[in-house]
Design an enzyme around this catalytic site. Structure first.
Site, mmCIF file in Angstrom:
data_model
loop_
_atom_site.group_PDB
_atom_site.id
_atom_site.type_symbol
_atom_site.label_atom_id
_atom_site.label_comp_id
_atom_site.label_asym_id
_atom_site.label_seq_id
_atom_site.Cartn_x
_atom_site.Cartn_y
_atom_site.Cartn_z
ATOM 1 N N ASP A 1 1.002 -1.240 0.222
ATOM 2 C CA ASP A 1 0.009 -0.142 -0.228
ATOM 3 C C ASP A 1 0.883 1.322 0.104
ATOM 4 O O ASP A 1 1.963 1.260 0.228
ATOM 5 C CB ASP A 1 -0.946 0.082 1.228
ATOM 6 N N HIS B 1 3.625 -2.185 3.110
ATOM 7 C CA HIS B 1 3.577 -0.824 2.799
ATOM 8 C C HIS B 1 4.724 -0.387 2.278
ATOM 9 O O HIS B 1 5.841 -1.108 2.317
ATOM 10 C CB HIS B 1 3.353 0.037 4.091
HETATM 11 ZN ZN LIG Z 1 -2.868 3.359 2.815
#
Ligand SMILES: [Zn+2]
Length: 264
Positions: free
Chosen positions: A82, A228
């Protein structure tokens, strides 16, 4: 064996919750009227708590369908990364290549416009992309009203279609929280919402070993792993390297859900 199409479940009746909620409030009024506040008030609070709970819990299906893991028992996982593209994207792509792994990048529209080359490189190397809002309003995404929610999804979809060459089919809610207005925004684009089944909080946790330990505890065949890129602590690529080594050691393959052999 399920068809690939069954994993894509865009909301089909995205406003159905509104009728259920209206009916529940009608019931509250009727009960309050007939029996009094001792029953009416708890009922009112319970119906509103259900809305809050359905919004804040990342895997909640109360307002729209969500994919939280892949079906089937194969030793495959879906890596989802992400918050990009970011300064980490190049290093992350090299790591994935080195391990023969595939991932889906849930990209932020404004960041894609700022780094269109990174988006093209993700696609060129055979990875997937998903919509992760236009400008990632972490603090307020859960509370966005219908028009603002629609703008977040629409604008990101347009930015990603331009930079990647085709619009994404997957969506991930910011911080995982999807309020009742997410479903209608996704339905317009045939987007399927994706949550996760394994995460190590690597957006805030700098220590790759701690992240890996958390993820490993939740690792199962078909797990959707949340990772992430671009975190301030700068250690996301290092963490991914540790995760990929571990997946190799445990004989897991990182694949995209659209590949036909995922559930072989
Ligand atoms: Zn996010």
């Amino acid at each position: 064996m399920r068809s690939e199409a069954s994993l894509h479940r865009p909301p089909r009746r995205p406003w159905a919750w509104l009728w259920v909620f209206a009916a529940s409030q009608g019931l509250v009024v009727a009960v309050w009227w007939a029996i009094g506040w001792r029953w009416g008030l708890p009922l009112l609070l319970a119906s509103h708590l259900a809305v809050v709970w359905g919004t804040l819990r990342p895997g909640s299906r109360l307002f729209s369908p969500v994919l939280s893991r892949l079906p089937g028992g194969a030793r495959t996982v879906w890596l989802t990364i992400d918050d990009g593209p970011s300064a980490d994207t190049g290093a992350i792509l090299d790591l994935l290549d080195a391990h023969g792994a595939k991932a889906t990048f849930f990209l932020v529209g404004a960041r894609a416009l700022a780094r269109p080359d990174a988006v093209r490189e993700i696609v060129r190397r055979g990875h997937g992309i998903g919509n992760h809002s236009f400008d990632h309003p972490s603090a307020w995404f859960w509370a966005l009203p219908p028009a603002a929610m629609r703008a977040q999804v629409d604008r990101a979809q347009a930015a990603l279609a331009t930079t990647a060459g085709a619009p994404p089919r997957w969506f991930r809610a910011v911080v995982g929280m999807a309020n009742p207005f997410v479903g209608p925004a996704l339905a317009r684009h045939g987007l399927t919402r994706v949550a996760w089944s394994a995460r190590g909080f690597d957006a805030v946790e700098p220590d790759p070993d701690r992240v890996l330990a958390r993820i490993e505890r939740q690792l199962r065949p078909g797990a959707i792993v949340l990772l992430h890129e671009g975190a301030r602590h700068g250690r996301n690529p290092e963490t991914l390297a540790r995760v990929l080594q571990r997946l190799d050691a445990l004989d897991y393959r990182a694949v995209l859900p659209d590949e036909p052999d995922v559930r072989a």
